[in-house]
Design a protein around this motif. Structure first.
Motif, PDB file in Angstrom:
ATOM      1  N   LYS A 190      59.813  29.246  36.099  1.00 57.38           N
ATOM      2  CA  LYS A 190      60.130  29.663  34.729  1.00 57.38           C
ATOM      3  C   LYS A 190      60.693  28.491  33.934  1.00 57.38           C
ATOM      4  CE  LYS A 190      61.222  34.492  35.762  1.00 57.38           C
ATOM      5  NZ  LYS A 190      62.310  35.491  35.830  1.00 57.38           N
ATOM      6  N   ARG A 191      61.575  27.738  34.541  1.00 58.55           N
ATOM      7  CA  ARG A 191      62.169  26.582  33.861  1.00 58.55           C
ATOM      8  C   ARG A 191      61.110  25.533  33.529  1.00 58.55           C
ATOM      9  NH1 ARG A 191      67.942  25.443  36.926  1.00 58.55           N
ATOM     10  NH2 ARG A 191      68.895  27.427  36.317  1.00 58.55           N
ATOM     11  N   ILE A 192      60.195  25.296  34.464  1.00 57.11           N
ATOM     12  CA  ILE A 192      59.135  24.304  34.231  1.00 57.11           C
ATOM     13  C   ILE A 192      58.247  24.756  33.072  1.00 57.11           C
ATOM     14  CG2 ILE A 192      57.008  23.345  35.222  1.00 57.11           C
ATOM     15  CD1 ILE A 192      58.534  23.236  37.919  1.00 57.11           C
ATOM     16  N   VAL A 193      57.889  26.047  33.041  1.00 58.66           N
ATOM     17  CA  VAL A 193      57.056  26.566  31.956  1.00 58.66           C
ATOM     18  C   VAL A 193      57.788  26.426  30.626  1.00 58.66           C
ATOM     19  CG1 VAL A 193      56.065  28.683  30.997  1.00 58.66           C
ATOM     20  CG2 VAL A 193      55.691  28.119  33.395  1.00 58.66           C
ATOM     21  N   ASN A 194      59.075  26.782  30.598  1.00 61.94           N
ATOM     22  CA  ASN A 194      59.865  26.646  29.361  1.00 61.94           C
ATOM     23  C   ASN A 194      59.961  25.185  28.933  1.00 61.94           C
ATOM     24  OD1 ASN A 194      60.337  29.377  29.064  1.00 61.94           O
ATOM     25  ND2 ASN A 194      62.284  29.328  30.158  1.00 61.94           N
ATOM     26  N   PHE A 195      60.149  24.296  29.899  1.00 63.41           N
ATOM     27  CA  PHE A 195      60.242  22.869  29.598  1.00 63.41           C
ATOM     28  C   PHE A 195      58.928  22.351  29.023  1.00 63.41           C
ATOM     29  CE2 PHE A 195      60.140  18.367  30.991  1.00 63.41           C
ATOM     30  CZ  PHE A 195      61.215  17.920  30.267  1.00 63.41           C
ATOM     31  N   GLU A 196      57.794  22.765  29.600  1.00 66.14           N
ATOM     32  CA  GLU A 196      56.494  22.340  29.084  1.00 66.14           C
ATOM     33  C   GLU A 196      56.265  22.867  27.672  1.00 66.14           C
ATOM     34  OE1 GLU A 196      53.931  23.774  32.172  1.00 66.14           O
ATOM     35  OE2 GLU A 196      54.087  21.921  33.335  1.00 66.14           O
ATOM     36  N   LYS A 197      56.676  24.110  27.405  1.00 66.46           N
ATOM     37  CA  LYS A 197      56.557  24.658  26.048  1.00 66.46           C
ATOM     38  C   LYS A 197      57.412  23.859  25.072  1.00 66.46           C
ATOM     39  CE  LYS A 197      55.530  29.457  27.315  1.00 66.46           C
ATOM     40  NZ  LYS A 197      56.047  30.841  27.334  1.00 66.46           N
ATOM     41  N   THR A 198      58.617  23.497  25.494  1.00 67.90           N
ATOM     42  CA  THR A 198      59.503  22.709  24.635  1.00 67.90           C
ATOM     43  C   THR A 198      58.902  21.339  24.349  1.00 67.90           C
ATOM     44  OG1 THR A 198      61.418  23.834  25.595  1.00 67.90           O
ATOM     45  CG2 THR A 198      61.845  21.782  24.424  1.00 67.90           C
ATOM     46  N   ILE A 199      58.304  20.716  25.353  1.00 69.74           N
ATOM     47  CA  ILE A 199      57.661  19.409  25.161  1.00 69.74           C
ATOM     48  C   ILE A 199      56.519  19.531  24.156  1.00 69.74           C
ATOM     49  CG2 ILE A 199      56.180  17.704  26.289  1.00 69.74           C
ATOM     50  CD1 ILE A 199      57.947  17.942  28.738  1.00 69.74           C
ATOM     51  N   ILE A 200      55.717  20.578  24.259  1.00 67.63           N
ATOM     52  CA  ILE A 200      54.601  20.779  23.327  1.00 67.63           C
ATOM     53  C   ILE A 200      55.127  20.966  21.911  1.00 67.63           C
ATOM     54  CG2 ILE A 200      52.770  22.396  22.681  1.00 67.63           C
ATOM     55  CD1 ILE A 200      52.284  22.774  25.724  1.00 67.63           C
ATOM     56  N   LYS A 201      56.191  21.760  21.757  1.00 71.60           N
ATOM     57  CA  LYS A 201      56.781  21.966  20.428  1.00 71.60           C
ATOM     58  C   LYS A 201      57.301  20.654  19.857  1.00 71.60           C
ATOM     59  CE  LYS A 201      58.275  26.764  21.029  1.00 71.60           C
ATOM     60  NZ  LYS A 201      59.444  27.647  21.164  1.00 71.60           N
ATOM     61  N   ASN A 240      63.227  33.386  45.278  1.00 72.21           N
ATOM     62  CA  ASN A 240      63.872  33.597  43.976  1.00 72.21           C
ATOM     63  C   ASN A 240      64.131  32.270  43.271  1.00 72.21           C
ATOM     64  OD1 ASN A 240      63.859  36.350  44.292  1.00 72.21           O
ATOM     65  ND2 ASN A 240      65.923  36.464  45.129  1.00 72.21           N
ATOM     66  N   ILE A 241      64.590  31.286  44.013  1.00 69.81           N
ATOM     67  CA  ILE A 241      64.821  29.961  43.430  1.00 69.81           C
ATOM     68  C   ILE A 241      63.503  29.376  42.923  1.00 69.81           C
ATOM     69  CG2 ILE A 241      65.408  27.563  44.005  1.00 69.81           C
ATOM     70  CD1 ILE A 241      67.625  28.615  45.769  1.00 69.81           C
ATOM     71  N   SER A 242      62.443  29.529  43.700  1.00 62.86           N
ATOM     72  CA  SER A 242      61.136  29.008  43.300  1.00 62.86           C
ATOM     73  C   SER A 242      60.657  29.676  42.011  1.00 62.86           C
ATOM     74  CB  SER A 242      60.140  29.242  44.425  1.00 62.86           C
ATOM     75  OG  SER A 242      58.863  28.803  44.047  1.00 62.86           O
ATOM     76  N   LYS A 243      60.836  31.002  41.889  1.00 62.79           N
ATOM     77  CA  LYS A 243      60.453  31.692  40.661  1.00 62.79           C
ATOM     78  C   LYS A 243      61.244  31.171  39.467  1.00 62.79           C
ATOM     79  CE  LYS A 243      59.085  36.070  42.775  1.00 62.79           C
ATOM     80  NZ  LYS A 243      59.455  37.491  42.946  1.00 62.79           N
ATOM     81  N   GLU A 244      62.535  30.982  39.639  1.00 62.14           N
ATOM     82  CA  GLU A 244      63.373  30.456  38.552  1.00 62.14           C
ATOM     83  C   GLU A 244      62.939  29.044  38.159  1.00 62.14           C
ATOM     84  OE1 GLU A 244      65.849  31.587  36.516  1.00 62.14           O
ATOM     85  OE2 GLU A 244      65.271  33.535  37.314  1.00 62.14           O
TER      86      GLU A 244
END
Length: 146
Positions: free
Chosen positions: A47-58, A40-44
């Protein structure tokens, strides 16, 4: 909880039974709970890494847009002025410099200009100071070729 032994079915053959002691059963249960929790921690974290990468791209896109706006700022202003039919305002400038006779600096003369620069014409006054000769003043009218 007081039980002496726990049995666990093996999925490979349904008739096999493994008997574990209470200590072993607790260790197995603890490992399974920890594994589930870590999944569960790994899944979270994913998700955080994907959100962070999207934020960096934006943010990178926003920065590149702002940089292009700054780079092309004069072009935007000129285009807007053309659309609005606004003529550029005359600008007032002052210049100081040195003139030479030919390509030598044997008899330098110092010059200064105060100029009102319009779209195609420049108007102003000019001062030329030559150390060995009387200083000269004059009116300056220039036409911009390019």
């Amino acid at each position: 909880m007081g039980f002496k032994a726990i049995s666990q079915n093996v999925t490979q053959s349904k008739d096999s039974v493994i008997i574990l002691s209470e200590k072993q059963a607790k260790a197995v249960a603890t490992d399974l709970v920890r594994y589930d929790f870590l999944k569960n921690i790994s899944k979270e974290q994913e998700k955080r890494i994907v959100n962070f990468e999207k934020t960096i791209i934006k943010l990178e896109n926003t920065i590149s847009i702002k940089d292009s706006i700054i780079f092309y700022q004069k072009d935007y202003i000129i285009a807007q002025n053309k659309v609005l039919n606004i003529k550029p305002k005359p600008q007032f400038h002052g210049y100081l410099g040195m003139l030479s006779e030919g390509f030598t600096f044997l008899t330098p003369s110092f010059s200064g200009r105060v100029v009102l620069e319009c779209k195609k014409l420049n108007f102003g006054i000019q001062y030329i100071g030559i150390p060995s000769i009387k200083n000269q003043y004059g009116v300056l009218i220039e036409y911009k070729l390019f």
